[in-house]
Design an enzyme around this catalytic site. Sequence first.
Site, PDB file in Angstrom:
ATOM      1  N   ARG A  43       0.972  -1.133  -0.071  1.00  0.00           N
ATOM      2  CA  ARG A  43      -0.120  -0.084  -0.063  1.00  0.00           C
ATOM      3  C   ARG A  43       0.674   1.274  -0.051  1.00  0.00           C
ATOM      4  O   ARG A  43       0.366   2.392  -0.234  1.00  0.00           O
ATOM      5  CB  ARG A  43      -1.046   0.045   1.285  1.00  0.00           C
ATOM      6  CG  ARG A  43      -1.932   1.172   1.095  1.00  0.00           C
ATOM      7  CD  ARG A  43      -3.269   0.762   2.054  1.00  0.00           C
ATOM      8  NE  ARG A  43      -2.817   0.365   3.379  1.00  0.00           N
ATOM      9  CZ  ARG A  43      -2.197   1.372   4.442  1.00  0.00           C
ATOM     10  NH1 ARG A  43      -2.083   2.448   4.150  1.00  0.00           N
ATOM     11  NH2 ARG A  43      -1.932   0.672   5.650  1.00  0.00           N
ATOM     12  N   TYR A  97     -13.782  11.239 -20.058  1.00  0.00           N
ATOM     13  CA  TYR A  97     -14.165  10.015 -20.136  1.00  0.00           C
ATOM     14  C   TYR A  97     -15.371  10.073 -18.965  1.00  0.00           C
ATOM     15  O   TYR A  97     -15.369  10.892 -17.832  1.00  0.00           O
ATOM     16  CB  TYR A  97     -13.149   8.972 -19.286  1.00  0.00           C
ATOM     17  CG  TYR A  97     -13.723   7.910 -18.908  1.00  0.00           C
ATOM     18  CD1 TYR A  97     -14.364   6.780 -19.361  1.00  0.00           C
ATOM     19  CD2 TYR A  97     -13.477   7.529 -17.479  1.00  0.00           C
ATOM     20  CE1 TYR A  97     -15.055   5.847 -18.778  1.00  0.00           C
ATOM     21  CE2 TYR A  97     -13.977   6.511 -16.784  1.00  0.00           C
ATOM     22  CZ  TYR A  97     -14.856   5.415 -17.712  1.00  0.00           C
ATOM     23  OH  TYR A  97     -15.342   4.341 -16.977  1.00  0.00           O
ATOM     24  N   ASP A 168      -5.319  13.032 -18.618  1.00  0.00           N
ATOM     25  CA  ASP A 168      -5.599  11.661 -18.780  1.00  0.00           C
ATOM     26  C   ASP A 168      -5.137  11.382 -20.167  1.00  0.00           C
ATOM     27  O   ASP A 168      -5.368  11.782 -21.064  1.00  0.00           O
ATOM     28  CB  ASP A 168      -7.317  11.456 -18.649  1.00  0.00           C
ATOM     29  CG  ASP A 168      -7.605   9.928 -18.820  1.00  0.00           C
ATOM     30  OD1 ASP A 168      -6.661   9.363 -19.449  1.00  0.00           O
ATOM     31  OD2 ASP A 168      -8.464   9.443 -18.469  1.00  0.00           O
ATOM     32  N   LYS A 193      -6.239  -0.121 -20.470  1.00  0.00           N
ATOM     33  CA  LYS A 193      -6.566  -0.064 -21.691  1.00  0.00           C
ATOM     34  C   LYS A 193      -5.178  -0.256 -22.461  1.00  0.00           C
ATOM     35  O   LYS A 193      -4.973  -1.480 -22.557  1.00  0.00           O
ATOM     36  CB  LYS A 193      -7.062   1.447 -21.986  1.00  0.00           C
ATOM     37  CG  LYS A 193      -7.972   2.019 -21.210  1.00  0.00           C
ATOM     38  CD  LYS A 193      -9.342   1.137 -21.410  1.00  0.00           C
ATOM     39  CE  LYS A 193     -10.216   1.230 -20.300  1.00  0.00           C
ATOM     40  NZ  LYS A 193     -10.424   2.163 -19.401  1.00  0.00           N
TER      41      LYS A 193
HETATM   42  C1  LIG Z   1     -10.036   7.985 -20.872  1.00  0.00           C
HETATM   43  C2  LIG Z   1     -10.148   6.943 -19.539  1.00  0.00           C
HETATM   44  N1  LIG Z   1      -9.760   7.473 -18.522  1.00  0.00           N
HETATM   45  C3  LIG Z   1      -9.970   6.781 -17.321  1.00  0.00           C
HETATM   46  C4  LIG Z   1     -10.670   5.420 -17.487  1.00  0.00           C
HETATM   47  C5  LIG Z   1     -10.926   4.750 -16.213  1.00  0.00           C
HETATM   48  O1  LIG Z   1     -10.315   3.632 -16.173  1.00  0.00           O
HETATM   49  P1  LIG Z   1     -10.611   2.465 -15.172  1.00  0.00           P
HETATM   50  O2  LIG Z   1     -11.591   1.860 -15.854  1.00  0.00           O
HETATM   51  O3  LIG Z   1      -9.197   1.579 -15.448  1.00  0.00           O
HETATM   52  O4  LIG Z   1     -10.969   2.656 -13.693  1.00  0.00           O
HETATM   53  C6  LIG Z   1     -11.350   5.308 -18.566  1.00  0.00           C
HETATM   54  C7  LIG Z   1     -12.105   3.837 -18.635  1.00  0.00           C
HETATM   55  O5  LIG Z   1     -12.482   3.533 -19.495  1.00  0.00           O
HETATM   56  C8  LIG Z   1     -10.926   5.875 -19.931  1.00  0.00           C
HETATM   57  O6  LIG Z   1     -11.740   5.341 -21.090  1.00  0.00           O
END
Ligand SMILES: Cc1ncc(COP(=O)(O)O)c(C=O)c1O
Length: 375
Positions: A43, A97, A168, A193
């Site tokens: 952790r 997202y 992101d 991803k």
């Molecule tokens: C652009 C983007 N950021 C963050 C996330 C969140 O990631 P996680 O599903 O691994 O928590 C996603 C999930 O689809 C995403 O497409």
Amino acid sequence: MGKNTQCVHSGTTSDRVTRGINTPIYTSSSFEYLDAPENVYPRYYNTPNQQAVAKKLSALENTESGLLFSSGMAAISTVIFALAGQGDHVIMQRDIYGGTHHFVTAEFERFGIEFTFVSNQVEDFEAAIKSNTQLIYIETPSNPLLVITDIESVSSLAKSRNIPTAIDNTFASPINQNPHDLGIDIIIHSGTKYLGGHSDLCCGAVLSTGELIDRIKTSGANFGGSMNAATCHLLERSLKTLGIRVEKQNQNALSLARHLDDHPRVSKVFYPGLAVHPGFDIAVRQMHGFGGMLSFELDEAQVHPDQFVRGLSLITPALSLGGVETIICAPAVTSHVKISAAERKVLGIADGLFRLSVGIEDVDDIIADIDGALA
Ligand SMILES: Cc1ncc(COP(=O)(O)O)c(C=O)c1O
């Protein structure tokens, strides 16, 4: 080192005992502390497997340090809550997202954090700055409309006002875009991803300066969203092929975007590698490749979306993205389902919009499947 060399070698350690060439999987959650330079504990984000992968990703994003999380949302929420608290203000790009958007609208108010959603234009970011703004957050290319934000303009605005920035970078991956080189402080990935790349793990990553990583790690240890050794091992193995996977996905997506753009039954294509895309010039400047994600709308007078998606055989309608297999989803009922219909309308996410995560298959097979379903 070049990107593919970093993918294979950075951070990876060998097994001193057996002389095996891969980082061993250290399953211990308990580590001796006498004479140790720091307390090691999963952790605390500092086990050998966590560090091996964090080093590889830091090399790829050209940052000093990194942290691994149990999901992309654990990474996003930890970064934001580490930098902003009661009485603070955060500026968020509106096109993001759906899960991040929902996190903002569902949680910020309860924790006393003010927020402003803005467009991808730097003037809007500037107009939204307040004396208590503690973070500017962007996502480019954005999910699902591939909106392109000018990273350098936003980061230099933020620097001139002394406000930390986070991005992101999931859609681009570290192969196609390195925002730290363009002045962004904190890089976030949903490792679920492209980094994982085989649709078989859930994880997140944060890359930044040593100073900011220490700050985020302190909150992160309290929130407890770190990653386990088995997932670290899978992620480390996946990252060795990140470069060649993404390169193939870039090529396939560009061919597919051009094909769909010319198709009489497709009314709109969103892909930053098409010269007609409004963010094309900026994408050329700030990305090394245009990515494997694209979205499109059907001409619904000719094709019913539900019939189209049920007519596919190679391409699976499924959640998530970035894997080796091509998958498709309608964001209105998947990634952006938690956003109200009214807000989706503002964002331009039509019910008939499809988002395609292009895999590494032979592109002719992907095209044949789509053409068959359209026919
Ligand atoms: C652009 C983007 N950021 C963050 C996330 C969140 O990631 P996680 O599903 O691994 O928590 C996603 C999930 O689809 C995403 O497409």
